[in-house]
Design an enzyme around this catalytic site. Structure first.
Site, PDB file in Angstrom:
ATOM      1  N   VAL A   1      -5.819   1.066   6.213  1.00 10.81           N
ATOM      2  CA  VAL A   1      -4.406   1.270   6.501  1.00 10.81           C
ATOM      3  C   VAL A   1      -3.960   2.466   5.663  1.00 10.81           C
ATOM      4  O   VAL A   1      -4.543   2.718   4.610  1.00 10.81           O
ATOM      5  CB  VAL A   1      -3.529   0.042   6.155  1.00 10.81           C
TER       6      VAL A   1
ATOM      7  N   LYS B   1      -9.699  -8.831   6.041  1.00 10.45           N
ATOM      8  CA  LYS B   1      -9.240  -8.136   7.249  1.00 10.45           C
ATOM      9  C   LYS B   1      -9.714  -8.837   8.521  1.00 10.45           C
ATOM     10  O   LYS B   1     -10.862  -9.285   8.587  1.00 10.45           O
ATOM     11  CB  LYS B   1      -9.760  -6.687   7.242  1.00 10.45           C
TER      12      LYS B   1
ATOM     13  N   CYS C   1       0.853  -1.196   0.000  1.00 12.37           N
ATOM     14  CA  CYS C   1       0.000   0.000   0.000  1.00 12.37           C
ATOM     15  C   CYS C   1       0.886   1.242   0.000  1.00 12.37           C
ATOM     16  O   CYS C   1       1.628   1.489   0.954  1.00 12.37           O
ATOM     17  CB  CYS C   1      -0.904  -0.018   1.226  1.00 12.37           C
TER      18      CYS C   1
ATOM     19  N   SER D   1      -2.900   8.965   5.601  1.00 22.52           N
ATOM     20  CA  SER D   1      -1.442   9.063   5.525  1.00 22.52           C
ATOM     21  C   SER D   1      -0.920  10.498   5.710  1.00 22.52           C
ATOM     22  O   SER D   1       0.072  10.717   6.406  1.00 22.52           O
ATOM     23  CB  SER D   1      -0.943   8.494   4.196  1.00 22.52           C
TER      24      SER D   1
END
Lengths: 244, 244
Positions: free
Chosen positions: B69, B56, B29, B83
């Site tokens: 994530v 998951k 990712c 992020s």
């Protein structure tokens, strides 16, 4: 702030007076209003050039490369765009009347809430513009979970505003859409927002609308609805507020 | 960092050792890699729990509400996601090895470039996943204008990295996709990226891949391609790197 919206063919205005920032804006653009709210809360000197988004002047693309509002022209002639990036810039550059919590963790959590609010806005927008085909039950969840999160957040913080005893960055970044909440009535949809479930949010709305720095850009529901009617008719009347 | 990806049904790992942050991540990712790059550049202690995004674990939703994530678990048990928000948090909380330019205007301009790069990424993604119907000439423009902007930017700054003589926030936020640029070959498209037009960017890529803190998470093109093949076959093999 309520100057006429400049159209394609209009003359380029002379540079801003020395010591003033210049905001290229649109009176009905909630993203532009975010920056107006930050400028007013931080008592920064600025002038406003309103742009007709339906018929943009050619010279505007020299100021804002993508032709987007809000765009902030600095004293050195450089131009920033993107409402969140401009707001963060103003917060970092002009230290007085700080809007962010000074704790990095609380600041990060407020930024996550702004992101979550954005998702609610997009879901409501799909509802308002997309018709039945595009509005999904997922969107319903996004809206309900979002509003519940904000209601719970006010309860947990135990303060009048998300920012404490005065509006902070989170308050200002979500306010433009909250100011427009009454227009949902116009669409005859009373299920989207069950006010009785969001008592603290409603009280927060009332207090926000009474804040002197917020009042400066406030427009009443009738003006928003009148504009929206013109927008939906394909002839957005950005200058409707000049008549009222 | 290369631990197996935990699937639905897997046991929840014990809490991180005291004094360590925990990153919920996925080895392939690019958004997770952004946070890894920031943690490594700032020399912050952390451990990694890799999550199988195709299956998951239930307990993961208690950590990351949306099941996304990257998610960063702090020492007090609170969890941040997104992020860019995590990266800004780390930058503000851990002052050593600062990544942002300290001038608010340069910082804002770097953030605008990160936004512009995001638009390039989305255009490339439409190209890679959407097929002919969805990839438009507009996307072509977005990609070409975007790459030209970054090439020109390196020229104007006259430095090895966007951040100066070491990678800064802008370098790290765009790197994960640049690391993957060789996979475009796999799709047989040589027009999307005319390397001879982007000499400085190519040199920047080479220098980035040699930086010790960047090397830590670096994967070679073959590994990326092998993963992508498994992804496109509907059975993403996140653990492919364990075999190599």
């Amino acid at each position: 702030m309520n100057s006429p919206h400049l159209k394609n063919g209009s003359r380029q205005p002379s540079p801003p007076p020395k010591g003033k920032l210049r905001l290229y804006s649109n009176r009905f653009c909630p993203y532009s209003q975010r920056v107006v709210l930050v400028l007013d809360a931080k008592k920064i000197a600025y002038d406003v050039i309103n742009i007709d988004l339906h018929s943009k002047p050619d010279w505007f693309y020299e100021k804002s490369l993508l032709g987007k509002v809000p765009a902030l022209e600095l004293e050195n002639g450089e131009v920033l765009w993107e409402s969140l990036i401009i707001s963060e810039y103003l917060e970092e550059k002009y230290k007085a009347h700080h809007l962010h919590n000074q704790d990095p963790l609380q600041k990060a959590k407020d930024r996550l809430l702004i992101e979550q609010f954005n998702r609610v806005v997009h879901a409501v927008k799909r509802f308002l513009t997309g018709g039945l085909g595009r509005f999904t039950f997922d969107d319903d969840d996004v809206i309900e979970n979002g509003l519940n999160t904000f209601e719970r957040e006010l309860l947990n913080r135990g303060t009048q505003f998300f920012g404490g005893n005065k509006p902070g960055m989170l308050d200002l970044m979500i306010w433009p859409w909250c100011e427009r909440v009454e227009i949902l009535k116009y669409f005859g949809n009373t299920n989207l927002l069950k006010k009785e479930n969001y008592k603290r949010l409603m009280e927060w709305c009332r207090k926000m609308s009474e804040e002197p720095s917020v009042k400066k850009s406030l427009m009443d529901p009738d003006t928003h609805i009148k504009y929206l009617q013109s927008y939906r008719a394909g002839r957005p009347d950005y200058d409707t507020i000049l008549d009222s």
